[in-house]
Every structure is written in C-alpha cells, then in structure tokens.
Design a protein around this motif. Structure first.
Motif, PDB file in Angstrom:
ATOM      1  N   PHE A 139    -119.223 -60.420  31.989  1.00 53.14           N
ATOM      2  CA  PHE A 139    -119.170 -60.066  33.403  1.00 53.14           C
ATOM      3  C   PHE A 139    -119.822 -58.703  33.633  1.00 53.14           C
ATOM      4  O   PHE A 139    -119.749 -57.817  32.779  1.00 53.14           O
ATOM      5  CB  PHE A 139    -117.713 -60.009  33.890  1.00 53.14           C
ATOM      6  CG  PHE A 139    -117.023 -61.342  33.899  1.00 53.14           C
ATOM      7  CD1 PHE A 139    -117.197 -62.225  34.960  1.00 53.14           C
ATOM      8  CD2 PHE A 139    -116.200 -61.717  32.847  1.00 53.14           C
ATOM      9  CE1 PHE A 139    -116.561 -63.454  34.970  1.00 53.14           C
ATOM     10  CE2 PHE A 139    -115.559 -62.945  32.848  1.00 53.14           C
ATOM     11  CZ  PHE A 139    -115.738 -63.821  33.919  1.00 53.14           C
ATOM     12  N   PRO A 148    -115.330 -58.088  38.913  1.00 51.57           N
ATOM     13  CA  PRO A 148    -116.752 -58.251  38.573  1.00 51.57           C
ATOM     14  C   PRO A 148    -117.561 -58.748  39.761  1.00 51.57           C
ATOM     15  O   PRO A 148    -117.019 -59.391  40.664  1.00 51.57           O
ATOM     16  CB  PRO A 148    -116.725 -59.299  37.456  1.00 51.57           C
ATOM     17  CG  PRO A 148    -115.513 -60.128  37.760  1.00 51.57           C
ATOM     18  CD  PRO A 148    -114.502 -59.150  38.302  1.00 51.57           C
ATOM     19  N   CYS A 150    -120.519 -60.496  39.077  1.00 53.29           N
ATOM     20  CA  CYS A 150    -121.239 -61.688  38.632  1.00 53.29           C
ATOM     21  C   CYS A 150    -120.925 -61.998  37.170  1.00 53.29           C
ATOM     22  O   CYS A 150    -120.369 -61.173  36.447  1.00 53.29           O
ATOM     23  CB  CYS A 150    -122.753 -61.519  38.819  1.00 53.29           C
ATOM     24  SG  CYS A 150    -123.470 -60.173  37.844  1.00 53.29           S
ATOM     25  N   TRP A 151    -121.287 -63.195  36.777  1.00 50.06           N
ATOM     26  CA  TRP A 151    -121.206 -63.652  35.385  1.00 50.06           C
ATOM     27  C   TRP A 151    -122.633 -63.812  34.878  1.00 50.06           C
ATOM     28  O   TRP A 151    -123.481 -64.408  35.549  1.00 50.06           O
ATOM     29  CB  TRP A 151    -120.470 -64.977  35.296  1.00 50.06           C
ATOM     30  CG  TRP A 151    -120.581 -65.712  33.993  1.00 50.06           C
ATOM     31  CD1 TRP A 151    -121.399 -66.771  33.723  1.00 50.06           C
ATOM     32  CD2 TRP A 151    -119.851 -65.461  32.784  1.00 50.06           C
ATOM     33  NE1 TRP A 151    -121.224 -67.201  32.425  1.00 50.06           N
ATOM     34  CE2 TRP A 151    -120.274 -66.410  31.823  1.00 50.06           C
ATOM     35  CE3 TRP A 151    -118.883 -64.528  32.427  1.00 50.06           C
ATOM     36  CZ2 TRP A 151    -119.776 -66.450  30.523  1.00 50.06           C
ATOM     37  CZ3 TRP A 151    -118.377 -64.566  31.137  1.00 50.06           C
ATOM     38  CH2 TRP A 151    -118.808 -65.507  30.211  1.00 50.06           C
ATOM     39  N   ALA A 198    -119.789 -72.482  38.887  1.00 45.26           N
ATOM     40  CA  ALA A 198    -119.159 -71.570  37.948  1.00 45.26           C
ATOM     41  C   ALA A 198    -118.351 -72.353  36.921  1.00 45.26           C
ATOM     42  O   ALA A 198    -117.594 -73.260  37.287  1.00 45.26           O
ATOM     43  CB  ALA A 198    -118.246 -70.602  38.688  1.00 45.26           C
ATOM     44  N   VAL A 202    -114.816 -69.130  33.941  1.00 45.68           N
ATOM     45  CA  VAL A 202    -115.392 -67.979  34.653  1.00 45.68           C
ATOM     46  C   VAL A 202    -114.825 -67.847  36.067  1.00 45.68           C
ATOM     47  O   VAL A 202    -114.619 -66.737  36.565  1.00 45.68           O
ATOM     48  CB  VAL A 202    -116.926 -68.110  34.711  1.00 45.68           C
ATOM     49  CG1 VAL A 202    -117.532 -67.081  35.653  1.00 45.68           C
ATOM     50  CG2 VAL A 202    -117.514 -67.974  33.317  1.00 45.68           C
ATOM     51  N   THR A 205    -111.868 -65.288  37.116  1.00 45.74           N
ATOM     52  CA  THR A 205    -112.209 -63.863  37.095  1.00 45.74           C
ATOM     53  C   THR A 205    -113.106 -63.489  38.266  1.00 45.74           C
ATOM     54  O   THR A 205    -113.022 -62.378  38.804  1.00 45.74           O
ATOM     55  CB  THR A 205    -112.901 -63.498  35.767  1.00 45.74           C
ATOM     56  OG1 THR A 205    -112.080 -63.933  34.680  1.00 45.74           O
ATOM     57  CG2 THR A 205    -113.108 -62.000  35.648  1.00 45.74           C
ATOM     58  N   LEU A 206    -113.970 -64.422  38.682  1.00 42.56           N
ATOM     59  CA  LEU A 206    -114.819 -64.180  39.853  1.00 42.56           C
ATOM     60  C   LEU A 206    -114.059 -64.405  41.151  1.00 42.56           C
ATOM     61  O   LEU A 206    -114.608 -64.225  42.237  1.00 42.56           O
ATOM     62  CB  LEU A 206    -116.051 -65.092  39.818  1.00 42.56           C
ATOM     63  CG  LEU A 206    -117.171 -64.726  38.846  1.00 42.56           C
ATOM     64  CD1 LEU A 206    -118.319 -65.733  38.941  1.00 42.56           C
ATOM     65  CD2 LEU A 206    -117.687 -63.316  39.069  1.00 42.56           C
ATOM     66  N   GLN A 207    -112.796 -64.826  41.019  1.00 43.19           N
ATOM     67  CA  GLN A 207    -111.926 -65.066  42.172  1.00 43.19           C
ATOM     68  C   GLN A 207    -112.480 -66.145  43.088  1.00 43.19           C
ATOM     69  O   GLN A 207    -112.531 -66.003  44.308  1.00 43.19           O
ATOM     70  CB  GLN A 207    -111.693 -63.753  42.934  1.00 43.19           C
ATOM     71  CG  GLN A 207    -111.044 -62.671  42.094  1.00 43.19           C
ATOM     72  CD  GLN A 207    -110.875 -61.351  42.823  1.00 43.19           C
ATOM     73  OE1 GLN A 207    -111.331 -61.174  43.950  1.00 43.19           O
ATOM     74  NE2 GLN A 207    -110.219 -60.400  42.176  1.00 43.19           N
ATOM     75  N   HIS A 236    -123.550 -65.637  41.007  1.00 41.66           N
ATOM     76  CA  HIS A 236    -122.989 -64.780  42.048  1.00 41.66           C
ATOM     77  C   HIS A 236    -122.233 -65.634  43.063  1.00 41.66           C
ATOM     78  O   HIS A 236    -122.656 -66.743  43.384  1.00 41.66           O
ATOM     79  CB  HIS A 236    -124.093 -64.042  42.820  1.00 41.66           C
ATOM     80  CG  HIS A 236    -124.843 -63.036  42.023  1.00 41.66           C
ATOM     81  ND1 HIS A 236    -124.477 -61.711  41.940  1.00 41.66           N
ATOM     82  CD2 HIS A 236    -125.967 -63.152  41.281  1.00 41.66           C
ATOM     83  CE1 HIS A 236    -125.339 -61.053  41.192  1.00 41.66           C
ATOM     84  NE2 HIS A 236    -126.251 -61.910  40.769  1.00 41.66           N
ATOM     85  N   LYS A 237    -121.155 -65.075  43.598  1.00 45.63           N
ATOM     86  CA  LYS A 237    -120.536 -65.695  44.761  1.00 45.63           C
ATOM     87  C   LYS A 237    -121.548 -65.644  45.907  1.00 45.63           C
ATOM     88  O   LYS A 237    -122.223 -64.627  46.096  1.00 45.63           O
ATOM     89  CB  LYS A 237    -119.255 -64.955  45.131  1.00 45.63           C
ATOM     90  CG  LYS A 237    -118.150 -65.082  44.088  1.00 45.63           C
ATOM     91  CD  LYS A 237    -117.058 -64.057  44.274  1.00 45.63           C
ATOM     92  CE  LYS A 237    -116.360 -64.153  45.605  1.00 45.63           C
ATOM     93  NZ  LYS A 237    -115.202 -63.214  45.676  1.00 45.63           N
TER      94      LYS A 237
END
Length: 252
Positions: A139, A148, A150-151, A198, A202, A205-207, A236-237
């Motif tokens: 992340f 974070p 992004c992954w 995602a 992952v 953690t990226l919610q 990315h979200k």
C-alpha cells in the motif's frame, strides 16, 4: 531555500505557470511544505522564481484546483491534505514527472519475492508462461495519513531483480533504482487507465467493498534497448484519483 540557479524556470520549457505548479507540487509532496504550513507569499515566490505576480497567481490557482492548497484573504496560502475531498491528483507531462508519484509517499511493502508466471500471470503481464519476475506489492500512503491511497503491484524483470535489496530503505521510484544500479535508461512508459477490481485481501484496507469497481493504472517501462523492464499496476478508489496530462502538437 533553493538557489536562484535551481529556482529559475525556462520560457522554452512550456507555460511558466505550469512549470511553477510542478516545482511547488514537487516540494509539497516531498514535505518541504508540510500539511498545515503556509507557502511563501506571492512576492517571495515571484522573486525566487523570477516570474511575474500574474504567473504566481495562476500557479496557486491551479494548486487550489488540484486540492493541494487553500487560500483565505489575509491568511495566505496553506498546504492541505491532497484534496480535502480526498482526491489524489497526478499530473504527467514527461517521464521525469513520475518522480512526483513516489515523492512524499511511503510504500509499505507486504509482498516481496521472485515468481515464475503461471498461465494467468503470463496473460496479465503479456509475457511467456514461466518467465521470472521480482514481485513487489503493498500500500502507498501520503505522509501523515493512516489510510492508504492505493494498492500497488510491481513486476520487475528477473534481470533487474537486484533492486530488491534497495526497496525497503529507498523511496526513489523503482525505475530510477534500475537505472542507477544497472546503468540502463528508461526510454518509454506506456500508461493505461482502466476499470478493475480490488482483490479480497486488499479491499478492507482501502475501505471499499470486495469486488467493487476501482480505477487501475497500468504502467509498462521500456528501456532504450526496447526491453520491458518493469510493469506496475496501481488500484485507486474511483473518487480518490484524477489523472491530468497535457498534449502538445508535434513540431515536425
């Protein structure tokens, strides 16, 4: 404070305000001006970079639009977290601008090791099955943020896997590490932005919910020899990423 030689921007290198935006953005992301601190005044920036106040105002307006600063009458220009609306802005006009992608961020590596591509991985990387790559994943965080942005997964050709020993303690872009360690030069970066999903491990953690559509940015780095050295995938979200680039008519 940078010296005048470092600060001077060149009219021949594109619009002055755009050059100033890139310089200030790089300094903000590198932590020269941390979140909550103020940028120098318009007069100070004008003198430092040898540009007009009009140019400075245009650059500050762009930084506000990009969500990196806020301005209030009588209170100056304050650095804010990249977009109070949680938007990460990435502007690219040249390969060197990719440095700003890593500057000011920390990359927390969760996976690091050699792989031999199975059928699915070979299809993903567009390489022969069984080809060996150094796989790095983790992340990325903006400095001071707990969540974070992004992954990232990076695949480095086995010929350049020696950079693995530098990754944990060096925040330079991986392509620069390859150039420095092996005396190579990245000639071309192909970038593709597309929808993706995602992975289950992952998403929390990226919610975001597992399986939700996200933005995937894929970059493929080719050396002067034409060899594909690095392939990177970043998730990315959708509401946290905006890509900006400038196209200019060829002089030929």
């Amino acid at each position: 404070m940078s010296s005048s030689a470092e600060a001077t921007i060149q009219p021949s290198s594109g619009p002055l305000y755009k050059q100033l935006v890139q310089k200030l953005k790089g300094e903000i992301l590198a932590g020269t001006y941390p979140v909550g601190t103020q940028l120098p005044t318009e007069t100070e920036l004008s003198e430092r970079f040898a540009v007009s106040r009009h140019t400075v105002r245009a650059a500050l307006r762009q930084l506000r639009d990009d969500g990196l600063v806020s301005s209030r009458q009588g209170a100056g220009t304050t650095v804010v977290r990249p977009g109070s609306a949680q938007t990460y802005v990435h502007e690219i006009n040249a390969i060197s601008d990719l440095i700003n992608y890593a500057a000011g961020m920390r990359f927390e590596i969760e996976t690091l090791g050699m792989i031999e591509c199975n059928e699915d991985q070979a299809e993903r990387l567009s390489c022969p099955e069984g080809q060996r790559w150094l796989h790095v994943a983790g992340f990325r965080f903006m400095e001071g943020d707990a969540a974070p942005i992004c992954w990232t997964e990076v695949f480095i050709h086995a010929d350049y896997a020696g950079v693995s020993r530098l990754l944990e303690r060096n925040r330079s872009p991986i392509y620069e590490l390859v150039e420095d360690l092996y005396g190579e030069r990245v000639e071309e970066v192909e970038q593709i932005v597309q929808s993706g999903h995602a992975p289950i491990n992952v998403a929390p953690t990226l919610q975001i919910e597992s399986g939700i559509t996200v933005l995937e940015v894929q970059r493929r780095y080719r050396l002067t020899s034409g060899k594909l050295a690095i392939i990177a995938f970043t998730l990315h979200k959708p509401d946290m990423f905006r890509l900006s680039f400038t196209l200019r008519r060829s002089k030929s």
